[in-house]
Scaffold this active site. Structure first.
Site, mmCIF file in Angstrom:
data_model
loop_
_atom_site.group_PDB
_atom_site.id
_atom_site.type_symbol
_atom_site.label_atom_id
_atom_site.label_comp_id
_atom_site.label_asym_id
_atom_site.label_seq_id
_atom_site.Cartn_x
_atom_site.Cartn_y
_atom_site.Cartn_z
ATOM 1 N N VAL A 1 39.701 28.918 14.554
ATOM 2 C CA VAL A 1 40.583 27.714 14.790
ATOM 3 C C VAL A 1 41.162 27.150 13.546
ATOM 4 O O VAL A 1 40.346 26.817 12.571
ATOM 5 C CB VAL A 1 39.838 26.634 15.678
ATOM 6 C CG1 VAL A 1 40.759 25.480 15.927
ATOM 7 C CG2 VAL A 1 39.161 27.242 16.988
ATOM 8 N N LYS B 1 42.665 28.489 21.078
ATOM 9 C CA LYS B 1 42.085 27.621 20.152
ATOM 10 C C LYS B 1 41.581 26.080 20.657
ATOM 11 O O LYS B 1 40.489 25.565 20.178
ATOM 12 C CB LYS B 1 43.043 27.073 18.883
ATOM 13 C CG LYS B 1 43.116 28.393 18.013
ATOM 14 C CD LYS B 1 44.336 28.224 17.017
ATOM 15 C CE LYS B 1 44.521 29.471 16.318
ATOM 16 N NZ LYS B 1 45.770 29.704 15.491
HETATM 17 N N1 HSE Z 1 48.827 33.579 14.349
HETATM 18 C C1 HSE Z 1 47.897 32.155 14.142
HETATM 19 C C2 HSE Z 1 48.895 30.970 13.796
HETATM 20 C C3 HSE Z 1 47.238 32.725 13.113
HETATM 21 O O1 HSE Z 1 50.355 31.183 13.602
HETATM 22 O O2 HSE Z 1 48.439 29.797 13.408
HETATM 23 C C4 HSE Z 1 46.072 31.806 12.690
HETATM 24 O O3 HSE Z 1 45.117 31.621 13.888
#
Ligand code: HSE
Ligand code: NAP
Length: 432
Positions: free
Chosen positions: A132, A205
């Site tokens: 997260v 998250k």
């Molecule tokens: N793809 C995710 C983002 C990566 O853009 O936050 C980090 O978890």
């Protein structure tokens, strides 16, 4: 311990950062844990691929068992992504007595409690700080730093890709597709960026944060999700004119014993501290009953920031090894899950609709809101000349989600309403 041996699953964006930090911060690691840290094997798919970091080719393998069944490997760092296959690898590693550090929010959001149970039964650590908000130590903050408090509200910008896109679209007027491509090139986006732009990555998250923050097992399907792909330039423009900034906000809110968790585009008052969080940066605003307002800010994606969180977890594992206390960290949720109903969720709302430009229409619309007890903070009507259509843009005061949805369905059925163009949650009052 003479040396700590690491098995790395994955050598992409994050895996390369992990190799980099372990090599370049060897002195610091040695000082903290009292022995060298060595990467013994790295699992990849393609042994011939050109890598972003230099590693001896003898370290690479495409056979997971060279790591999972190697008795010399103490800690497995999982940065390959994926769910089912990866879950099996992690379970196997834990059952083989290896501690695991992972950056995998997809896996932790779906199977976190099962994996933590396997870890604790095996006497092993399973840490997931990097899952997260990349480099922000938010999990440690909730588990340790705010352990004595009762968390009431968390609002997070927890996806770097969407924050990058919204920032570039609203500040530089650049088109969505072009900025998304740039976010992919910079390594912020997931391999399939749909999870980023449709809010699923942020929802995973928020599932993790809400579970820890409320000490209640929140499941991914409890999170109401919408992403940013439908946001138009007009919405960004009107938001700006009204004193708001558009952000993809993860919300976790407790009222009494009941909670709501959502991820949705939200117009934030420019005065809100989250409104100034730009580009790929993440931030989590946490309100605790005793501590009051706190906010945690930093890079939410990218190779080195994410790897920093991973290697810090590795240090925690190694300190536990020295003290002989591995596998004793996980705390089971204290509370039964209780989710709010729609009539218990309150917010202000932005609404933009196209109506026929006729006498009485504006008054009719305001009377529908009045009948449902919803008042306006702001309302404006602007003619769109070529179609004899008017655009109405309004921001309500607090209304329940169910009442607002009722109003939307009534408006949709009215003959003089051409189209409901958009509606968003609104947080805070603007200064305009
Ligand atoms: N793809 C995710 C983002 C990566 O853009 O936050 C980090 O978890
Ligand atoms: P990535 O660049 O796509 O790298 C994935 C790596 O894993 C590659 O080296 C790939 O091998 C290897 N791999 C994938 N599937 C495999 C399999 N089935 N068997 C063997 N090797 C396999 O991904 P990433 O961006 O580093 O992300 C890794 C994890 O960290 C994901 O869970 C992601 O959600 C998480 N995360 C990423 C960020 C970020 O900013 N990127 C931030 C926080 C968390 P090849 O190189 O041979 O293809």
């Amino acid at each position: 311990m003479e040396v700590i041996s690491i098995g790395l699953l994955g050598l992409g964006t994050v895996g390369s950062g992990v190799v980099n930090i372990i090599e370049n911060h060897q002195d610091k690691l040695m000082h903290q844990v009292g022995c060298p840290v060595k990467i013994k094997k790295i699992l990849v798919q393609d042994l011939t691929k050109i890598r972003h970091v230099q590693v001896e080719s003898s370290l690479l393998t495409s056979d997971p068992d060279e790591i999972l069944l190697d008795n010399d490997i103490d800690v497995v760092i999982e940065v390959m992504g994926g769910i089912e296959e990866t879950k099996n690898y992690i379970i196997k590693a834990l059952q083989e007595g290896k501690h695991v550090v992972t950056a995998n929010k997809d896996l932790m959001a779906l199977h976190g409690s099962e994996l933590l149970t396997v870890a604790s039964k095996s006497g092993c650590d399973l840490y997931y700080e990097a899952s997260v908000a990349g480099g922000i130590p938010i999990i440690r903050t909730l588990v340790d730093g705010l352990a004595s408090d009762r968390i009431v509200k968390m609002m997070g910008i927890v996806n770097g890709t969407t924050n990058f896109i919204l920032t570039k679209m609203s500040q530089e007027g650049r088109p969505y597709e072009e900025v998304l491509k740039e976010a992919q090139e910079l390594g912020y986006a997931e391999s399939d960026p749909t999870a980023d732009v449709e809010g699923l990555d942020a929802a995973r998250k928020m599932t993790i944060l809400a579970t820890l923050g409320f000490s209640m097992k929140i499941d991914l399907e409890d999170v109401k999700v919408s992403g940013i792909s439908q946001i138009s330039d007009e919405d960004l423009l009107y938001g700006k004119q009204l004193g708001y900034t558009m952000k993809l906000i993860g919300l976790a809110h407790r009222d009494g014993e009941k909670v709501e968790v959502s991820v949705q585009p939200t117009l934030l008052s420019n005065r809100h501290p989250l409104a100034s969080v730009q580009n790929e940066y993440n931030a989590i605003y946490v309100y605790g009953e005793a501590v009051g307002e706190t906010m945690f800010y930093g890079p939410g994606a990218g190779s080195l920031p994410t790897a920093t969180a991973i290697v810090s977890d590795l240090v925690a594992v190694m300190k536990n090894m020295r003290l002989g206390v591995n596998g004793k960290n996980a705390v089971t949720p204290q509370f039964e899950k209780r989710l709010k109903e729609e009539d218990e969720k309150f917010s202000k709302y932005f609404l933009r609709l196209h109506v026929k430009d006729e006498v009485g229409v504006f008054a009719e619309i305001t009377s529908i809101f009045a009948k449902h007890g919803v008042s306006f903070e702001k309302i404006l009507q602007l003619p769109i000349k070529k179609n004899e259509v008017a655009e109405i843009v309004l921001v309500t005061h607090q209304a329940s989600s169910s009442e607002f949805q009722n109003i939307l369905s009534i408006l949709r059925d009215l003959s003089f309403v051409d189209e409901i163009k958009s509606s968003y949650r609104v947080e805070g009052s603007s200064v305009v």
